[in-house]
Enzyme design. Structure first.
Site, PDB file in Angstrom:
ATOM      1  CG  HIS A 526      -1.875  -1.104   1.313  1.00 20.11           C
ATOM      2  ND1 HIS A 526      -2.518  -1.453   2.495  1.00 20.11           N
ATOM      3  CD2 HIS A 526      -2.331  -1.967   0.366  1.00 20.11           C
ATOM      4  CE1 HIS A 526      -3.314  -2.488   2.268  1.00 20.11           C
ATOM      5  NE2 HIS A 526      -3.214  -2.817   0.986  1.00 20.11           N
ATOM      6  N   PRO A 527       1.862   1.415  -0.850  1.00 20.05           N
ATOM      7  CG  PRO A 527       3.343   1.250  -2.659  1.00 20.05           C
ATOM      8  CD  PRO A 527       2.338   0.452  -1.870  1.00 20.05           C
TER       9      PRO A 527
END
Length: 603
Positions: A526-527
């Site tokens: 989930h960057p």
């Protein structure tokens, strides 16, 4: 060696993985030599009103919304291939990792984390395909918490969640009711294992309620997912379903930079297609939706980024902006930390069963529709309203295939496998404790000025002790979770094997768990944050100091939302499309009449 499946099924599984990999390479190779766009439009010679770079969740929404105006010519540029029908099977998504449909990013070696993984790096799969990373993910849909967005827009005139955020979620969502008929189907799990309900019961035993699965509220729930009729559904699917003649799509098109005039006005992009350089021009705007890695890379190659870094890369600086800073990721740990005495009815045997195949193709149901994660939970402390911790619960672990494929996706090397995972002699499962709002910050930087060179990705995991504290709190909660009657009935226990590198510490103590999370640090995939709103882009999504250049993807999020971010990214894309089309947004109309831009507002 751990025996989660009989040897016959493991051999069959390995054979299937091998031939499926060949199939993926074949369809990617085939697509490369089929010009996807030139059948309808000569994209090499035509000028456009808008060019959208990247067909992920955000790019597909923006391109579709812009193309709704029949008077606009829109070009959607995608670096990857178009894929094929079989890739819509939900369970296939994990098989796209490390294939030609994956950018195959790896972080730089981490100094304070990932110490037990190969080369101390974290593997970051990202979609290189029409549909983007949404073609590889778990399809979980979460809005987040209302206070997440209040933080993002705290400097905005008279911000109101019910006016400025919620309508865009509702515009997006199609949950099968008359109230919400949006473009993205939000559904319940089509398939759950025979242990799924035990997880929810254990949450209730701890005093948590059952939440709605959409809003990040304290409690447990089955996740809501983006599946329709048993198939993976992304915003690109909606775009393709309602394809407009004024929208051109070109695949296998690698964007190298944005074309800028001397006054920093974007007038097009340079990309290569079939090894041929193409200069596509846009009259009204260029929208970068290439993702948290691709977008900052393109901006820096275009001369927009940290001045000293660009000069070091021998790129002439045009605008000095903190592009590539503020990298954040939901960090986690804990694969195969728990074991069963009871075997769940999902695994290699079920996936390879002919009945599963028939059930899928005849009824769109069965194990092939699994998303892996069967329960989620959100938790906060007494001091915080916004959740700090999330659980994602999977009835399986990486040991299910005896180390032939899944372990390599997380960076588990042969040494770690033999010393730890191969010693697990019971069915294992996973509860991932996820730090929702980590304080560690990283960077994305160019390695050189060659557009084809992968950038340097440094999430700087666990550089802030807060992140370690939350992970350890999560492990303590897992211990409480498994000490409930529903988990006792399944014979769930904590895996007692000491993690390699942490043998000197007493098991199940604070020093041991700190060593464990530093050695077994994992990404939740989930960057966000590398083109931060307020620093790199304005609240109207325009890059600061430029004209007609926008960024619309997860890179603009100032902070991580409370939960899986794809929902928030899609919501922001709906919002961005309205702003770009009409040059205004609702809060500006509501309270900023004195501003100059209000005179231009035509919404």
């Amino acid at each position: 060696m751990c025996c989660n499946a009989p040897s016959f099924f493991i051999i069959l599984y390995v054979t299937a993985v091998y031939f499926f990999g060949i199939y993926l390479n074949f369809i990617s190779f085939q697509d490369y030599f089929e010009c996807y766009a030139c059948k309808e439009l000569n994209f090499r010679q035509q000028d456009y009103d808008y060019i959208v770079v990247g067909s992920g969740s955000a790019g597909s929404i923006v391109a579709r919304r812009l193309a709704e105006n029949k008077n606009l010519k829109v070009l959607l540029v995608e670096a990857g291939s178009s894929g094929g029908g079989i890739l819509q099977i939900p369970a296939v998504g994990v098989m796209l990792q490390k294939s030609s449909f994956d950018w195959g990013y790896r972080t730089v070696p981490q100094k304070q984390a990932c110490l037990g993984l190969d080369d101390q790096v974290s593997i970051w799969p990202m979609g290189k395909i029409l549909g983007g990373t949404a073609m590889l993910n778990n399809m979980i849909y979460v809005r987040g918490h209302p206070d997440d967005f209040a933080r993002w827009f705290r400097d905005t005139c008279n911000y109101d969640y019910s006016i400025d955020i919620l309508p865009y979620f509702e515009k997006l969502e199609n949950n099968g009711t008359n109230k919400h008929k949006g473009s993205v189907p939000i559904s319940d799990l089509p398939y759950k294992s025979n242990v799924s309900d035990y997880f929810l019961q254990a949450g209730i035993c701890l005093g948590f309620g059952i939440s709605d699965g959409v809003n990040a509220e304290p409690g447990f729930s089955s996740p809501k997912i983006t599946i329709q009729k048993g198939q993976r559904w992304t915003p690109y699917h909606q775009l393709a379903k309602n394809r407009k003649r004024n929208l051109a799509i070109v695949t296998n098109a690698f964007v190298e930079k944005v074309l800028l005039r001397d006054n920093f006005e974007a007038y097009g992009v340079k990309y290569t297609h079939m090894e041929e350089p193409i200069f596509a021009k846009a009259k009204k705007g260029v929208i970068l939706s290439a993702g948290v890695i691709g977008t900052p890379k393109i901006l820096m190659l275009s001369g927009i980024g940290p001045k000293q870094h660009l000069e070091k890369m021998k790129i002439k600086p045009k605008l000095d902006l903190p592009v590539g800073d503020n990298l954040q990721d939901h960090v986690t740990t804990g694969l195969d930390l728990l074991t069963f005495d009871y075997s769940p009815n999902i695994g290699i045997r079920q996936m390879l069963s002919p009945w599963s195949m028939l059930n899928y193709f005849l009824r769109s149901r069965g194990p092939w529709t699994t998303v892996g994660c069967e329960s989620i939970g959100f938790f906060n402390t007494a001091k915080e309203i916004v959740p700090e911790l999330q659980f994602m619960i999977f009835p399986l672990g990486v040991t299910i295939d005896d180390g032939y494929y899944l372990s390599s996706l997380t960076g588990i090397g042969e040494r770690l496998w033999k010393k730890y995972f191969a010693k697990i002699d019971k069915p294992s499962f996973t509860i991932l404790p996820i730090v929702l709002h980590p304080k560690s910050r990283g960077t994305v930087r160019l390695k050189n000025n060659n557009p084809r060179t992968p950038p340097l990705i440094n999430p700087n995991y666990l550089s802030d002790s807060y992140d370690i504290d939350i992970l350890i709190q999560g492990i303590e909660m897992i211990k409480e979770f498994i000490n409930t009657p529903p988990m006792h009935r399944l014979g769930v226990k904590l895996n007692p094997i000491k993690f390699p590198g942490c043998e000197k510490f007493e098991f199940d103590t604070r020093p041991y768990w700190e060593c464990y999370v530093r050695h077994f640090t994992l990404t939740a995939y989930h960057p966000i944050g590398t083109c931060k709103m307020g620093e790199v882009v304005e609240t109207d999504f325009k890059v600061k100091g430029t004209r007609k250049l926008y960024v619309v993807d997860g890179s603009i999020l100032p902070d991580l939302p409370s939960g899986n971010p794809n929902g928030a990214i899609m919501m922001m894309a709906e919002r961005a499309a309205e702003i770009i089309k009409h040059h205004c947004w609702k809060t500006q109309r509501k309270c900023c009449a004195a501003e100059v831009f209000q005179k231009e507002c035509q919404c």
